[in-house]
Enzyme design. Sequence first.
Site, mmCIF file in Angstrom:
data_model
loop_
_atom_site.group_PDB
_atom_site.id
_atom_site.type_symbol
_atom_site.label_atom_id
_atom_site.label_comp_id
_atom_site.label_asym_id
_atom_site.label_seq_id
_atom_site.Cartn_x
_atom_site.Cartn_y
_atom_site.Cartn_z
ATOM 1 C CB SER A 91 -4.389 0.668 -2.711
ATOM 2 O OG SER A 91 -3.108 0.092 -2.686
ATOM 3 C CB SER A 131 -0.807 -2.033 -1.943
ATOM 4 O OG SER A 131 -0.996 -2.118 -3.341
ATOM 5 C CE LYS A 165 -0.324 1.757 -4.258
ATOM 6 N NZ LYS A 165 -0.451 0.285 -4.352
#
Length: 470
Positions: free
Chosen positions: A165, A105, A108
Amino acid sequence: MKHKQPQRKSTTKRRFLRKSVASVLLLNLLCFSLAPVMALAEGEQTESTSTESTTTETTTVQTTATSIPSVNSLGLEVSSAILLEPVSGQILLNVNGDQPLPPASMTKMMTEYIVAELVKQGKFSWDDVVTVGKNAAQTIGSRIFLAEGDQHTIEELYTAMAIASANDATVALAEHVAGSEQAFVKMMNDEAKRMGMNTAHFANSTGLDIADMPEGFRPADGQETVMSALDAAILAKYIVTDHPDFTRFTTIQSKKFRERDTSPMVNLNWMLEANKEVTNFKQFAYEGLDGLKTGHTSNAGNCFTGTAERNGMRLISVVMGTASDKARFVETRKVLDFGFNNFETKQIVPPKTTVAGTETVTVKKAKNTEIPVVTDQAVSFVVPKGADTSAVQPTVTLADEGTLTAPLKQGTKVGTVTYSFKAPGMDQTLEKTVNLITAEDAEKAGWFKLMMRAIGEFFSDLFNGIKNLF
């Protein structure tokens, strides 16, 4: 004739008296003339002694430079790690930092950057309403359980992405911005190239493995998302530099996504300084830490890009492939401590500095053809604490003086100077290039002065030509 003898004696006495007085006056004059010289000599001796004392004191300070521990002594249990200072771009620690790995993640961060940049440019607003599509609604992993057709603002979805997230919120943002997630992925890869992220490749907006993406929305080439620790640090550098208000989202400890939700979203970054008051997280809380992004998949392990600021110096750390969610924060502490304990930001050259040997440039047709030049900004390096920075070397590159013609405004760029420094205990040579600018206006001379100058130059050239014949 004898009666004139007394007069002759009187004249002789007067001459002797005048010579005596003159001698006394001359002696006094010499004494008064020598007094300032003696005082000056004494002052020079005192000044020399003072200078020697200052040099000695400086040397004493310089020899107290921190002895930088080896990276091996930190005992890092990571697949890779990077420590970077974002202003200078200096890398202070590197463990397999160029190796491309699945970032989970931490991907992101690029989605966050692009969305924030488009809002900054006025192409979107934080209050714009996003309608959730099928892809976002079917996305698994960390999520806030969006349903197809749900509507939320960009700010609401961005907050869920930044602190929890949320994969579904991330996909919803990507599709709203670009029309489809894969169109957004192209934007991500284009930005990565612009930023100089040499190993990064994005397959989606979230960092999920391709097999975990909803069918029908997967990339055709099957190429998974990868990013080195160095690339992650570069991306984080762009976030903190271009969007210094990033903390508006990253420091939120918890927040309900919907009012009807029974529990709030909790920030997955346990190292936030504010967590020092939270029982479950206070053992991880780190002074000055205010971001940035965690990541976890079975292929990536546990990752974390952290950033903290102390005493005016911000550092960015990246750890990848740690064994657990707790371990990523333990290893991050080691990396950041290494930076804050051993390094400091030091101004090497103040702004508006004159470079020795390049105090002026020649400007044609100016009233005063020699115009003073100075640096346009300060030069700072991150160096070991207490390091002697006197060995900085400037390298000047000037514009062709034939192109410099009056009038020129104060602040006109006339060249560059690159300052180089290799600090003790550091492998890399530090370099920074700044502009050389004019320190005053270069006003154009009047026609008469230009004519007389041309005549003078003509005869000077003529004389030199004749002289060279012989």
